[in-house]
Each structure stands twice: as structure tokens, then as C-alpha cells.
Design a protein around this motif. Structure first.
Motif, PDB file in Angstrom:
ATOM      1  N   MET A  39       0.848  -1.017   0.106  1.00 54.99           N
ATOM      2  CA  MET A  39      -0.066   0.137  -0.025  1.00 54.99           C
ATOM      3  C   MET A  39       0.830   1.047  -0.064  1.00 54.99           C
ATOM      4  O   MET A  39       2.111   1.164   0.644  1.00 54.99           O
ATOM      5  CB  MET A  39      -0.811   0.073   1.296  1.00 54.99           C
ATOM      6  CG  MET A  39      -1.771   1.102   1.342  1.00 54.99           C
ATOM      7  SD  MET A  39      -3.087   1.086   0.280  1.00 54.99           S
ATOM      8  CE  MET A  39      -4.116  -0.386   1.061  1.00 54.99           C
ATOM      9  N   SER A  40       0.456   2.093  -0.730  1.00 56.58           N
ATOM     10  CA  SER A  40       1.225   3.454  -0.821  1.00 56.58           C
ATOM     11  C   SER A  40       0.122   4.646  -0.587  1.00 56.58           C
ATOM     12  O   SER A  40      -0.903   4.581  -1.102  1.00 56.58           O
ATOM     13  CB  SER A  40       2.122   3.576  -2.253  1.00 56.58           C
ATOM     14  OG  SER A  40       2.711   2.583  -2.454  1.00 56.58           O
ATOM     15  N   ILE A  57       6.277  -5.416  -2.425  1.00 52.73           N
ATOM     16  CA  ILE A  57       5.395  -5.595  -3.780  1.00 52.73           C
ATOM     17  C   ILE A  57       5.389  -7.007  -4.119  1.00 52.73           C
ATOM     18  O   ILE A  57       3.895  -7.284  -4.738  1.00 52.73           O
ATOM     19  CB  ILE A  57       6.489  -5.077  -5.133  1.00 52.73           C
ATOM     20  CG1 ILE A  57       6.771  -3.840  -4.812  1.00 52.73           C
ATOM     21  CG2 ILE A  57       5.783  -5.425  -6.167  1.00 52.73           C
ATOM     22  CD1 ILE A  57       7.810  -2.876  -5.597  1.00 52.73           C
ATOM     23  N   ASP A  58       5.815  -7.842  -3.710  1.00 52.38           N
ATOM     24  CA  ASP A  58       5.693  -9.355  -4.000  1.00 52.38           C
ATOM     25  C   ASP A  58       6.221 -10.114  -2.704  1.00 52.38           C
ATOM     26  O   ASP A  58       7.082  -9.684  -2.192  1.00 52.38           O
ATOM     27  CB  ASP A  58       6.154 -10.006  -5.210  1.00 52.38           C
ATOM     28  CG  ASP A  58       7.779  -9.726  -5.421  1.00 52.38           C
ATOM     29  OD1 ASP A  58       8.431 -10.429  -4.610  1.00 52.38           O
ATOM     30  OD2 ASP A  58       8.002  -8.886  -6.292  1.00 52.38           O
ATOM     31  N   SER A  59       5.863 -11.375  -2.608  1.00 51.07           N
ATOM     32  CA  SER A  59       6.449 -12.394  -1.291  1.00 51.07           C
ATOM     33  C   SER A  59       7.674 -12.928  -1.749  1.00 51.07           C
ATOM     34  O   SER A  59       8.348 -13.524  -0.893  1.00 51.07           O
ATOM     35  CB  SER A  59       5.358 -13.342  -1.270  1.00 51.07           C
ATOM     36  OG  SER A  59       5.104 -14.358  -2.312  1.00 51.07           O
ATOM     37  N   VAL A  60       8.345 -12.793  -2.856  1.00 49.60           N
ATOM     38  CA  VAL A  60       9.503 -13.265  -3.269  1.00 49.60           C
ATOM     39  C   VAL A  60      10.915 -12.231  -2.853  1.00 49.60           C
ATOM     40  O   VAL A  60      11.398 -12.839  -2.363  1.00 49.60           O
ATOM     41  CB  VAL A  60       9.624 -13.877  -4.765  1.00 49.60           C
ATOM     42  CG1 VAL A  60      10.974 -14.380  -5.004  1.00 49.60           C
ATOM     43  CG2 VAL A  60       8.428 -14.861  -4.842  1.00 49.60           C
ATOM     44  N   ASN A  63      10.806  -6.710  -1.700  1.00 46.02           N
ATOM     45  CA  ASN A  63      10.923  -5.369  -1.809  1.00 46.02           C
ATOM     46  C   ASN A  63       9.771  -4.420  -1.537  1.00 46.02           C
ATOM     47  O   ASN A  63       9.005  -4.620  -2.085  1.00 46.02           O
ATOM     48  CB  ASN A  63      11.269  -4.822  -3.383  1.00 46.02           C
ATOM     49  CG  ASN A  63      13.031  -5.770  -3.693  1.00 46.02           C
ATOM     50  OD1 ASN A  63      13.647  -5.789  -2.779  1.00 46.02           O
ATOM     51  ND2 ASN A  63      13.270  -6.123  -4.884  1.00 46.02           N
ATOM     52  N   PRO A  64       9.753  -3.262  -1.025  1.00 45.89           N
ATOM     53  CA  PRO A  64       8.779  -2.328  -0.897  1.00 45.89           C
ATOM     54  C   PRO A  64       8.832  -1.447  -2.043  1.00 45.89           C
ATOM     55  O   PRO A  64       9.674  -1.326  -2.777  1.00 45.89           O
ATOM     56  CB  PRO A  64       9.217  -1.638   0.465  1.00 45.89           C
ATOM     57  CG  PRO A  64      10.480  -1.534   0.309  1.00 45.89           C
ATOM     58  CD  PRO A  64      11.062  -2.861  -0.254  1.00 45.89           C
ATOM     59  N   PRO A  65       7.545  -0.858  -2.381  1.00 47.01           N
ATOM     60  CA  PRO A  65       7.429   0.419  -3.120  1.00 47.01           C
ATOM     61  C   PRO A  65       8.516   1.390  -2.738  1.00 47.01           C
ATOM     62  O   PRO A  65       8.751   1.550  -1.499  1.00 47.01           O
ATOM     63  CB  PRO A  65       5.963   0.883  -3.223  1.00 47.01           C
ATOM     64  CG  PRO A  65       5.142  -0.374  -2.574  1.00 47.01           C
ATOM     65  CD  PRO A  65       6.245  -1.085  -1.492  1.00 47.01           C
ATOM     66  N   ASN A  66       8.703   2.339  -3.659  1.00 40.89           N
ATOM     67  CA  ASN A  66       9.502   3.488  -3.175  1.00 40.89           C
ATOM     68  C   ASN A  66       9.129   4.900  -4.162  1.00 40.89           C
ATOM     69  O   ASN A  66       8.463   4.610  -4.758  1.00 40.89           O
ATOM     70  CB  ASN A  66      11.285   3.277  -2.929  1.00 40.89           C
ATOM     71  CG  ASN A  66      11.528   2.624  -4.373  1.00 40.89           C
ATOM     72  OD1 ASN A  66      11.189   3.370  -5.397  1.00 40.89           O
ATOM     73  ND2 ASN A  66      12.248   1.667  -4.480  1.00 40.89           N
TER      74      ASN A  66
END
Length: 480
Positions: A39-40, A57-60, A63-66
């Protein structure tokens, strides 16, 4: 998990810091339900701005959004087209009543209903008088299903003009609201004709005016490394919702900071075209529309306008409230029904606090403690509630909180919240009804019966409470 916190404030003031803490708390709680990957969120309140990113962003990759993450904003693209159309109106390139056929490449005698032509106003308010042409509708369906993920789309603006020649109007333009993507695309084409420039060039000039340097039109492949992965209703990786036409209806990709600039521009720029683009042009019982904006008026927040966007994998919304000088943006990369429900719930929580600002939502201040020690949290709530200068607190809001816990199967916490609500408003029959429902769900039938009896003491004609008491009496008789 809370990630990537940024705050930009013109004046560092404690109420705004408390507000941002509440926003973080709400977002994290919503994310913990497990329906949303990331969520952003961005808010604007009286010159102060804040944005943050939550989840991964995904479970693999984890990485978070930025600030560099690009989002498809889908139909929010329409209000950029609407802004340019409002500018064209003020530049006297056309009027809202101008027949669109003045700008089209062919005569199109069919684009009128009993002598009433399709006008510029009909383009920007979704009141064309005809449905999306069949071939284009089929193309949109295939785009959404992912059929064109690896294949070029065999449809162009010229194909749309071909289809328009055999399009029949079913009713008078301007008489019915029917949401569509055709109007914005024709609007983009008309902008090209009146300004003698390609639509992407016109859009880029507008973006430059706002300072949106990380916003692009349909340039997916070049920016694919920054484009967020979206997920469909089934949880599968979503394909990009490419637009085969000019980009007037969809196709903009942007970062959260850039979209914030657009929100801030709407609230601070005082440009005449902003007022023009957001005035009501069409209204019925369900819709009130400006230049592609949904517009309205509410008792507390005053005039507001908003636009949402849904791509195959990204859900977005932009809200602007000029009368009370606030706005918010929510972006998420999941479009399942459960995720959208949570997204709406978060939107409402944040807006409620924005409306009440600079007073702070008292519940948000005690909520973390409540999860561990409801008695101490309730005690602090009742004490702080006396400070009506800095905090707002209502029993009805606590009632909503209680139902949030109830829906999450946290019945004991729901009971404690309903009890707290009743202690602040003991003459509220609805609160006893809520407590009765929570006790019933916890199979505490005697307590549930007592709560419903309290409902009848305050509201003797409450048939719902009478019905529940009869049902509880049967359960109690069978258990003896």
C-alpha cells in the motif's frame, strides 16, 4: 511492516505528526489482514504533506514500493485530459456546446439523435448517447484478460473513427450517464486538432507545468524495471493494461511523489482551469460530474472532487477537498474483492481524520495499548476524552471500531470496545444492540439477552431486539 517513511512539512506541528502516526497505524492494520501486498499512501492537510509505503511488492523479493516505483493510474489519466480540455475551453478553442463533428476527420451524420449532436460537454461527462463500439469493446476485453501481453494490439484511433461511422445513438446526448473510454480518447484527438500538437506533447507540457518529472504516457517497456507488479482477483501476476488509442482515457504511469504534486497543485495553484475542470456539468440522482472528475458537496468537508482508477493489477484513488484544504491518495497493487474492501475501509478512516483535523482521533492514540491491555486503554481514553481542544471522540466511531474487531473474529476486543462506547453514551440503544451481537457471537447468551433488554428499555419498539431475545430464550431453554 512499516517501510520508507518520508515527511515533507512546511511547518512542523504536533497535530500533523500525530495525524501521520494515525495514518501509519491504519495502513499497517489494514495490511495485517493479508489481502493486500503493498500500500502507498499520501495526504495533504493545510499545506503539510506526508507519504509512506507499506508491505512488499511481492512475497519473493520482499522489496517495498519507493519514490521511484511507477504505478498505472488507469482512469485517473482521464482527469489530466479533462484539465487540458478545460484549458482549451478557457483558451476559447471551443465551447462546451460545440458539436464534436467540427473536429472529426469525417462528416458522421449519424452522431446526432433527432437533431441533437454529441458535444464537447458530452465527451467529458460520459453522456455520449452511444455505447462503446463493438470491436473496441472486444479489444478492451482482450487487454484485460492478458491476451495482448505478448502481442501487438490490432486497433488504432483510425479504427475507432471507422467504427464511429456505423455507430447509432440510442438516446439524446446528455440525457444519460454511461461511463466509457471513448469520450476521453475523442477529447485527446480534438486537443491535437485545436493545438496542432500530438497529445503526448500536450500532456508533457502540462506535466512540466506541475513539476511531474517522473510521469509518462504508455511508455511501459522503457520503464518496466520501475513499474510495480500488480496482482489480479485470483492472485495471479497482472498484465499491463495497454491503451491502443491516444491515452486520453488511460495509460499514464507515475510515482507517488509525482501524483502528490498534482494533488498539491489542485489545492494551491488557484489556476482558473482547475475551477473550470471541477465545476458540475452533469448531475443525476447517482452521479455528479465535471471534466471527468466525480464532484460533490458534503456537510463537513464542503466541496470535493475525486477520481479512482482500476487497472488489471493496480487500484488507485485521488481525493481533493479545496473547501477544507485536504487531499489523499491511495495506491495498492492488488485488485481482489477483499483487497478493495480493505482499501475502501482505509480510505474512509484516513478521510475521517483529515476532516476533523487539527483535532486528533482519540481512538488512534489508545488503539495500540488496547490490544494488550483494554482496561488501561479504556481508562486513558476516558481521561483524554475530556480534552476536547486536542481530540475528537464519538461513541458512534467506537461502534465502527467494535465492528471492525467483530469482522476480524476478535470478539473479546469487540465486546470491550462496545462497553467503552456505552460508558461514554449510556442512552444510545444502538450501542447496546452492538454489544448484544458481540455477546451472541461469543456464545455469551445471558449477557447478550441483558444487552438486548437494555435496548428495549431505551427503545421499546425495537423489533430487532425483541426477535433476538426470543431466539436467545430458545437457546437457553434447550441448554437446560
Amino acid at each position: 511492516m512499516l517501510l520508507g517513511c518520508q515527511s515533507e512539512q512546511k511547518n512542523t506541528i504536533e497535530p500533523f505528526e500525530l495525524l501521520t502516526e494515525s495514518v501509519d497505524q491504519y495502513a499497517e492494520n489494514i495490511l495485517s489482514r493479508g489481502n493486500i501486498n503493498s500500500m502507498s499512501v499520501a495526504i495533504y492537510q493545510n499545506g503539510n504533506t506526508y507519504h509512506n509505503y507499506y508491505g512488499t511488492i511481492d512475497s519473493v523479493s520482499k522489496n517495498p514500493p519507493n519514490n521511484q516505483t511507477l504505478f498505472e493510474i488507469a482512469s485517473i489519466s482521464k482527469v489530466f485530459t479533462g484539465s487540458l480540455m478545460a484549458k482549451a475551453i478557457l483558451d476559447k478553442k471551443m465551447t462546451l456546446d460545440t458539436d464534436i463533428r467540427e473536429f472529426l476527420p469525417r462528416a458522421y451524420p449519424n452522431l446526432a439523435y433527432e437533431g441533437t449532436p454529441v458535444t464537447i460537454k458530452n465527451l467529458v461527462t460520459h453522456t455520449l448517447g452511444f455505447e462503446t463500439p463493438k470491436k473496441l469493446k472486444n479489444v478492451y476485453s482482450k487487454i484485460f484478460s492478458g491476451e495482448y501481453a505478448k502481442n501487438p494490439i490490432a486497433y488504432t484511433i483510425e479504427d475507432l473513427f471507422d467504427e464511429l461511422e456505423i455507430t447509432a445513438l440510442s438516446h439524446a446526448p446528455g440525457s444519460y450517464y454511461e461511463y466509457n473510454n471513448v469520450g476521453p480518447e475523442i477529447a485527446a484527438y480534438i486537443l491535437e486538432q485545436v493545438y496542432k500538437k500530438p497529445y503526448p506533447e500536450l500532456l508533457n507540457e502540462f506535466l512540466k507545468e506541475i513539476g511531474m518529472k517522473n510521469t509518462y504516457l504508455q511508455d511501459y517497456d522503457y520503464h518496466k524495471d520501475r513499474l510495480i507488479h500488480g496482482y489480479t482477483e485470483s492472485g495471479a501476476l497482472a498484465t499491463i493494461d495497454e491503451n491502443p488509442l491516444l491515452g486520453g482515457a488511460s495509460g499514464i504511469i507515475t510515482t507517488l511523489p509525482d501524483l502528490m504534486k498534482f494533488m498539491q497543485f489542485q489545492l494551491e495553484a488557484k489556476q482558473p482551469f482547475i475551477k473550470e475542470a471541477t465545476r458540475t456539468l452533469f448531475e443525476n440522482e447517482e452521479e455528479s460530474v465535471g471534466y471527468f472528475w466525480d464532484v460533490g458537496y458534503a456537510e463537513e468537508e464542503g466541496f470535493y472532487y475525486l477520481k479512482s482508477g482500476t487497472s488489471n493489477g493496480v487500484q488507485s484513488i485521488l481525493l481533493v477537498c479545496p473547501d477544507t484544504n485536504y487531499g489523499q491518495i491511495l495506491l495498492m497493487n492488488t485488485t481482489s474483492e477483499e483487497a478493495v474492501d480493505d482499501w475502501i475501509r482505509l480510505y474512509n478512516k484516513i478521510e475521517y481524520d483529515l476532516i476533523k483535523y487539527p483535532k486528533i482521533n482519540l481512538w488512534s492514540q489508545v488503539a495500540p495499548l488496547f490490544l494488550n491491555d483494554s482496561k488501561e486503554a479504556s481508562k486513558q481514553y476516558l481521561e483524554l476524552k475530556k480534552d476536547t481542544v486536542h481530540y475528537f471522540a464519538t461513541a458512534n466511531y467506537l461502534n465502527k471500531v467494535g465492528y471492525d474487531f467483530l469482522y476480524q473474529e476478535q470478539t473479546d476486543l469487540a465486546i470491550d470496545v462496545f462497553k467503552l462506547a456505552i460508558s461514554t453514551d449510556p442512552e444510545n440503544a444502538n450501542l447496546y444492540d452492538s454489544l448484544g451481537e458481540a455477546y451472541y457471537k461469543a456464545k455469551q447468551y445471558k449477557n447478550a439477552k441483558e444487552s438486548y433488554e437494555n435496548v428495549l428499555k431505551l427503545d421499546s419498539n425495537n423489533t430487532h431486539a425483541e426477535k433476538n431475545i426470543k431466539e436467545i430464550n430458545l437457546i437457553l431453554e434447550q441448554s437446560n
